[in-house]
Motif scaffolding. Sequence first.
Motif: not given
Length: 253
Positions: A127, A153, A157, A202-206, A208-209, A233-234
């Motif tokens: 990221g 949050d 996490s 493509d499901l990795d929230d960390l 997205t940047t 995901n991550h």
Amino acid sequence: MIGSMTLDLNLRVIRTNSEVSGPSVLLIHGFASSGESNWERARWTNYFTDHGRNVLLVDLPGHGTDPHRNEGSWAPSQIRQALAAIVIDLDEGPVDVLGYSLGSRLAWEFAAWNPDLVEHLVMGGPGANDMLAGFEIEQARKFLASGEEINDDLTASIMQIVAAEPSNDAEALFKLIEGIKTEPFEPESKIPSTPTLLVAGDLDDLATTMPQLRRLLKNAGTRNEVLWLAGRNHANAVTSREFKEKTLEFLGA
């Protein structure tokens, strides 16, 4: 400058059992992980040694079997100097570098500051922002001591990631976070010139940047490629066979 105070990172050199086909690969694991849990369990070390590469497997400060082995500052610049000392001491010429998550942030800085030591750079789950810089250490300590709920949050996490690996030493990890807070990640301040591959689920929230990192590389004229792993995901992108195959192809390019 590399002085006598260089951090003593736990290092294992794993040699290929076949003919050497390219530079050694330095593997830098993620936060609350280790060389073993990040790379060996996901079969990366075997994958590289089976394909003619020697592997340099490190444990970051606060991690692995001896998390408190280093005194002094654990700031990213100190870690970067320790990694450089490893590569220089082994005298193996430039290495290929693969980092994951926090390891990818450290790999970005390592390649940017030491272009003569790095042949190719691969960043997994990266990221452009610094998650750990916003971590609320006191909230995390209260949660561990009394079960008091964490209301941030991000901190909650990250504590889930810490808890996922039973061998983690929370105080050692907090000491590393304190070091990182002194030098938050600012990728635009120094950009690698080394050919770079960016990989994330493509499901990795960390991650997205990640496109912001690519834009920095493009604007700096650095050769770069991107791979998005479908349905990952991550936590599970690192086990992807597609990730391994693309990395090896990129390192051979």
